[in-house]
Design a protein around this motif. Structure first.
Motif, PDB file in Angstrom:
ATOM      1  N   GLN A  39      -7.702  -3.458   4.487  1.00 34.55           N
ATOM      2  CA  GLN A  39      -7.379  -3.528   3.062  1.00 34.55           C
ATOM      3  C   GLN A  39      -7.632  -2.176   2.375  1.00 34.55           C
ATOM      4  O   GLN A  39      -6.837  -1.729   1.551  1.00 34.55           O
ATOM      5  CB  GLN A  39      -8.195  -4.620   2.383  1.00 34.55           C
ATOM      6  CG  GLN A  39      -7.815  -4.802   0.912  1.00 34.55           C
ATOM      7  CD  GLN A  39      -8.624  -5.883   0.253  1.00 34.55           C
ATOM      8  OE1 GLN A  39      -9.851  -5.907   0.375  1.00 34.55           O
ATOM      9  NE2 GLN A  39      -7.948  -6.783  -0.439  1.00 34.55           N
ATOM     10  N   GLY A  85      -4.744   0.069   0.703  1.00 33.48           N
ATOM     11  CA  GLY A  85      -4.933   0.430  -0.708  1.00 33.48           C
ATOM     12  C   GLY A  85      -4.905   1.929  -0.925  1.00 33.48           C
ATOM     13  O   GLY A  85      -4.349   2.409  -1.923  1.00 33.48           O
ATOM     14  N   ASN A 126      -0.600  -2.884  -0.634  1.00 32.44           N
ATOM     15  CA  ASN A 126      -1.494  -4.041  -0.624  1.00 32.44           C
ATOM     16  C   ASN A 126      -1.220  -4.888   0.610  1.00 32.44           C
ATOM     17  O   ASN A 126      -0.201  -4.732   1.270  1.00 32.44           O
ATOM     18  CB  ASN A 126      -1.395  -4.849  -1.930  1.00 32.44           C
ATOM     19  CG  ASN A 126      -0.016  -5.412  -2.161  1.00 32.44           C
ATOM     20  OD1 ASN A 126       0.491  -6.176  -1.348  1.00 32.44           O
ATOM     21  ND2 ASN A 126       0.609  -5.042  -3.263  1.00 32.44           N
TER      22      ASN A 126
END
Length: 186
Positions: A153, A157, A162
């Motif tokens: 993640q 990011g 995402n």
């Protein structure tokens, strides 16, 4: 004599397995604590996916459904960082006892996005766990660090993208959406 050899062989295997686990834990922690900005260079996402997934397939031969439009497009991403993501998603599929893995790519030109989906038929993720699946140190494994998906993640990011997950009894799908940075056409 053969009993001693068997015992030594068994001990060596345990030491080898445990050192591999320790190495993975250390790598997860190092990745988690040392994030830097991605070094964005233009690459073909389809070529990268085929090379990377073939390299880290963990014994399950994956299927591919790659958007042909992406064969003509280079987009900017950090190969090393996205490689970590692919390795972790493949490892999770293997640890969920998946016998089939499908990797898909899709170009969404209007949204200026690229979607990478990793779908496996392994054991699903319970609804109670799915909301916290990307939280650091959240794990269901005895020897897990809970950093793998948190790292994924974080990497996604840092690329301006995402990641999401959906899971039921039939399949689990991790979907990464990356922005289409100033594409260069082949």
């Amino acid at each position: 004599d053969s009993e001693l050899v068997e015992t030594l062989w068994g001990s060596a295997k345990v030491i080898n397995d445990e050192s591999k686990k320790l190495e993975r834990i250390i790598n997860d922690v190092l990745i988690f604590t040392s994030f830097k900005k991605p070094v964005l260079k233009p690459h073909s996402i389809n070529n990268f996916i085929k090379e990377e997934i073939s390299r880290v397939s963990n014994g399950v031969k994956p299927g591919f459904n790659l958007d042909r439009q992406l064969n003509r497009v280079n987009t900017a991403f950090d190969r090393d960082m996205i490689s970590i993501c692919m390795q972790d998603l493949m490892r999770n599929a293997a640890e969920a006892s998946a016998s089939r893995i499908l990797v898909k790519t899709k170009l969404k030109p209007k949204q200026r996005e690229i979607v990478i989906s990793v779908i496996n038929n392994g054991k699903g993720i319970s609804p109670q766990l799915i909301k916290d699946i990307f939280s650091p140190f959240m794990t269901t494994k005895m020897d897990g660090t809970g950093l793998g998906l948190a790292n994924v993640q974080s990497i996604v990011g840092s690329h301006g993208g995402n990641i999401s997950v959906s899971s039921d009894d039939d399949a689990t799908e991790f979907k990464i959406i990356l922005p289409l940075f100033k594409p260069t056409y082949k």
